[in-house]
Design a protein around this motif. Structure first.
Motif, PDB file in Angstrom:
ATOM      1  N   THR A 130       0.867  -1.180   0.000  1.00 50.33           N
ATOM      2  CA  THR A 130       0.000   0.000   0.000  1.00 50.33           C
ATOM      3  C   THR A 130       0.900   1.226   0.000  1.00 50.33           C
ATOM      4  N   ASP A 131       0.461   2.282  -0.654  1.00 49.05           N
ATOM      5  CA  ASP A 131       1.250   3.509  -0.676  1.00 49.05           C
ATOM      6  C   ASP A 131       0.911   4.440   0.484  1.00 49.05           C
ATOM      7  N   ARG A 132      -0.079   4.095   1.305  1.00 50.54           N
ATOM      8  CA  ARG A 132      -0.337   4.925   2.487  1.00 50.54           C
ATOM      9  C   ARG A 132       0.710   4.630   3.553  1.00 50.54           C
ATOM     10  N   LEU A 133       0.945   5.598   4.442  1.00 48.29           N
ATOM     11  CA  LEU A 133       1.884   5.382   5.534  1.00 48.29           C
ATOM     12  C   LEU A 133       1.264   4.434   6.553  1.00 48.29           C
ATOM     13  N   VAL A 134       1.992   3.396   6.895  1.00 49.38           N
ATOM     14  CA  VAL A 134       1.479   2.341   7.758  1.00 49.38           C
ATOM     15  C   VAL A 134       2.270   2.311   9.057  1.00 49.38           C
ATOM     16  N   ASP A 135       1.561   2.151  10.180  1.00 46.13           N
ATOM     17  CA  ASP A 135       2.203   1.899  11.463  1.00 46.13           C
ATOM     18  C   ASP A 135       2.404   0.389  11.550  1.00 46.13           C
ATOM     19  N   ILE A 136       3.628  -0.074  11.319  1.00 49.24           N
ATOM     20  CA  ILE A 136       3.848  -1.522  11.212  1.00 49.24           C
ATOM     21  C   ILE A 136       3.625  -2.233  12.545  1.00 49.24           C
ATOM     22  N   VAL A 137       3.829  -1.539  13.659  1.00 47.11           N
ATOM     23  CA  VAL A 137       3.592  -2.158  14.959  1.00 47.11           C
ATOM     24  C   VAL A 137       2.099  -2.362  15.173  1.00 47.11           C
ATOM     25  N   GLU A 138       1.316  -1.303  14.935  1.00 44.42           N
ATOM     26  CA  GLU A 138      -0.120  -1.371  15.145  1.00 44.42           C
ATOM     27  C   GLU A 138      -0.773  -2.390  14.224  1.00 44.42           C
ATOM     28  N   GLU A 139      -0.260  -2.530  13.001  1.00 41.11           N
ATOM     29  CA  GLU A 139      -0.905  -3.408  12.027  1.00 41.11           C
ATOM     30  C   GLU A 139      -0.260  -4.787  11.944  1.00 41.11           C
ATOM     31  N   GLY A 140       0.629  -5.090  12.885  1.00 45.06           N
ATOM     32  CA  GLY A 140       1.110  -6.458  13.020  1.00 45.06           C
ATOM     33  C   GLY A 140       2.154  -6.900  12.017  1.00 45.06           C
ATOM     34  N   PHE A 141       2.955  -5.960  11.475  1.00 43.43           N
ATOM     35  CA  PHE A 141       4.017  -6.333  10.540  1.00 43.43           C
ATOM     36  C   PHE A 141       5.337  -6.508  11.280  1.00 43.43           C
ATOM     37  N   ASP A 142       6.165  -7.395  10.759  1.00 46.47           N
ATOM     38  CA  ASP A 142       7.508  -7.560  11.313  1.00 46.47           C
ATOM     39  C   ASP A 142       8.448  -6.470  10.819  1.00 46.47           C
ATOM     40  N   ALA A 143       8.217  -5.996   9.597  1.00 44.50           N
ATOM     41  CA  ALA A 143       9.100  -4.987   9.013  1.00 44.50           C
ATOM     42  C   ALA A 143       8.363  -4.245   7.912  1.00 44.50           C
ATOM     43  N   GLY A 144       8.916  -3.106   7.533  1.00 43.64           N
ATOM     44  CA  GLY A 144       8.358  -2.322   6.441  1.00 43.64           C
ATOM     45  C   GLY A 144       9.474  -1.797   5.563  1.00 43.64           C
ATOM     46  N   ILE A 145       9.090  -1.269   4.403  1.00 44.62           N
ATOM     47  CA  ILE A 145      10.060  -0.673   3.473  1.00 44.62           C
ATOM     48  C   ILE A 145       9.619   0.740   3.170  1.00 44.62           C
ATOM     49  N   ARG A 146      10.544   1.686   3.327  1.00 44.97           N
ATOM     50  CA  ARG A 146      10.249   3.094   3.047  1.00 44.97           C
ATOM     51  C   ARG A 146      11.523   3.828   2.657  1.00 44.97           C
ATOM     52  N   LEU A 147      11.323   5.010   2.071  1.00 41.60           N
ATOM     53  CA  LEU A 147      12.431   5.933   1.894  1.00 41.60           C
ATOM     54  C   LEU A 147      12.840   6.452   3.263  1.00 41.60           C
ATOM     55  N   GLY A 148      14.109   6.797   3.409  1.00 46.39           N
ATOM     56  CA  GLY A 148      14.620   7.231   4.697  1.00 46.39           C
ATOM     57  C   GLY A 148      13.919   8.441   5.264  1.00 46.39           C
ATOM     58  N   GLU A 149      13.427   9.329   4.407  1.00 50.15           N
ATOM     59  CA  GLU A 149      12.823  10.575   4.883  1.00 50.15           C
ATOM     60  C   GLU A 149      11.525  10.347   5.649  1.00 50.15           C
ATOM     61  N   SER A 150      10.907   9.181   5.482  1.00 50.38           N
ATOM     62  CA  SER A 150       9.612   8.947   6.126  1.00 50.38           C
ATOM     63  C   SER A 150       9.691   7.942   7.268  1.00 50.38           C
ATOM     64  N   LEU A 151      10.899   7.615   7.727  1.00 51.30           N
ATOM     65  CA  LEU A 151      11.034   6.695   8.847  1.00 51.30           C
ATOM     66  C   LEU A 151      10.666   7.377  10.158  1.00 51.30           C
ATOM     67  N   ARG A 152      10.153   6.611  11.078  1.00 53.30           N
ATOM     68  CA  ARG A 152       9.754   7.141  12.379  1.00 53.30           C
ATOM     69  C   ARG A 152      10.775   6.770  13.444  1.00 53.30           C
ATOM     70  N   ASP A 153      10.733   7.487  14.566  1.00 58.52           N
ATOM     71  CA  ASP A 153      11.613   7.177  15.686  1.00 58.52           C
ATOM     72  C   ASP A 153      11.261   5.802  16.253  1.00 58.52           C
ATOM     73  N   GLY A 154      12.210   5.199  16.937  1.00 63.66           N
ATOM     74  CA  GLY A 154      11.973   3.904  17.552  1.00 63.66           C
ATOM     75  C   GLY A 154      12.121   2.743  16.601  1.00 63.66           C
ATOM     76  N   MET A 155      12.683   2.991  15.419  1.00 60.98           N
ATOM     77  CA  MET A 155      12.848   1.943  14.431  1.00 60.98           C
ATOM     78  C   MET A 155      14.331   1.739  14.112  1.00 60.98           C
ATOM     79  N   THR A 156      14.700   0.497  13.882  1.00 60.41           N
ATOM     80  CA  THR A 156      16.017   0.180  13.342  1.00 60.41           C
ATOM     81  C   THR A 156      15.876   0.085  11.833  1.00 60.41           C
ATOM     82  N   ALA A 157      16.738   0.769  11.093  1.00 60.43           N
ATOM     83  CA  ALA A 157      16.629   0.830   9.640  1.00 60.43           C
ATOM     84  C   ALA A 157      17.892   0.277   8.989  1.00 60.43           C
ATOM     85  N   VAL A 158      17.713  -0.566   7.988  1.00 60.93           N
ATOM     86  CA  VAL A 158      18.819  -1.167   7.252  1.00 60.93           C
ATOM     87  C   VAL A 158      18.713  -0.743   5.792  1.00 60.93           C
ATOM     88  N   LYS A 159      19.758  -0.140   5.271  1.00 63.77           N
ATOM     89  CA  LYS A 159      19.771   0.321   3.882  1.00 63.77           C
ATOM     90  C   LYS A 159      19.715  -0.888   2.945  1.00 63.77           C
TER      91      LYS A 159
END
Length: 294
Positions: A130-159
């Motif tokens: 989906t192209d909408r911004l998703v809260d992966i914790v609230e919606e039960g995902f293990d991980a998500g993929i995004r551009l760096g500019e839209s990452l939220r705090d509290g997340m570990t990000a791997v390029k």
């Protein structure tokens, strides 16, 4: 406490977090009616209504809010403990749920899916786009993929790979009526299709060259958040489209589209696979990370 009681509490916890029986069922891998039945059993057992239900919404009663405050951290600790067991397991197995933007998922995930599943036959990947911004914790995902500019705090990000670029394309028939643009300013004389975020907000075409960045806001007759539709309109000669280059590549190669302003289309910011920092990395998620790491 009996196993059935724990199952009912887990169903309540999922519904309370998602405010939805359907999404709770998706998280738990059962039907919405099964979740509803479990919650009703729990309410009958304790003799108190925990959730207010209407045809359109779910909300917590005061008693339900108190219960959620106590059981949710406990289930979080249980989840962490189960995730922690993966460090003792050499072979990745089980389900990994990943959220990714619809517009880029085929180009980002497509190239590695076959290899990672062949290398890890006990692994199951569930990919929701989906192209909408998703809260992966609230919606039960293990991980998500995004551009760096839209990452939220509290997340570990791997390029991760690949690094994508946009392309400006138009049909040969369109260019029989107008010259091919050489610089972004030339777009003022062209019909340019408009790009939308899922929220409906229009975003500009962005160009970079020699350290200089230029933004152009199209005003053409078609606007969409779907790159396939914009590409279809470009193929039909309606106007120029600004889409991911991988999406247009085959049409450029066979001559159905002409690419313009290539030297002005710089690579986008890096893409990242991200997941909650506080969560142990399962062996399955680790396998996905290593397969996609840039």
């Amino acid at each position: 406490m009996r196993t059935t009681d724990l199952s009912e509490l887990a169903a309540f916890d999922a519904v309370a977090r998602h405010r939805s029986f359907r999404r709770a069922g998706e998280e738990r891998g059962v039907t919405a009616s099964a979740v509803s039945h479990a919650v009703s059993n729990l309410e009958a057992r304790v003799g108190i209504r925990l959730l207010n239900r209407t045809t359109r919404s779910v909300s917590l009663t005061d008693a339900g809010a108190m219960l959620l405050a106590r059981v949710s951290p406990a289930f979080g600790d249980i989840g962490l403990a189960m995730d922690g067991l993966n460090q003792f397991r050499d072979t990745p197995f089980g389900k990994v749920r990943i959220n990714a933007p619809s517009s880029i998922a085929p180009f980002v995930l497509g190239p590695f899916l076959g290899a990672v599943i062949k290398a890890n036959p006990r692994l199951e990947l569930e990919i929701v786009t989906t192209d909408r911004l998703v809260d992966i914790v609230e919606e039960g995902f293990d991980a998500g993929i995004r551009l760096g500019e839209s990452l939220r705090d509290g997340m570990t990000a791997v390029k991760i790979n690949p690094r994508l670029r946009f392309a400006v394309v138009g049909a040969p028939a369109y260019f029989t009526r107008r010259p091919i643009p050489r610089i972004p300013a030339d777009l003022q004389g062209h019909v340019c299709l408009q790009n939308l975020y899922p929220s409906g907000v229009r975003y500009p075409w962005e160009f970079t060259k020699d350290g200089r960045t230029v933004e152009f806001q199209p005003t053409g007759p078609v606007s969409s958040d779907d790159h396939d539709l914009l590409l279809r309109a470009a193929l039909d000669g309606v106007g120029l489209a600004y889409v991911w280059e991988d999406r247009a590549e085959a049409h450029v190669r066979d001559g159905r589209l002409i690419r313009c302003l290539d030297s002005w289309c710089a690579p986008e910011d890096w893409l990242y696979l991200y997941y909650p920092t506080r969560k142990y990395i399962s062996a399955g998620l680790r396998a996905v990370i290593e397969a996609m790491r840039a």
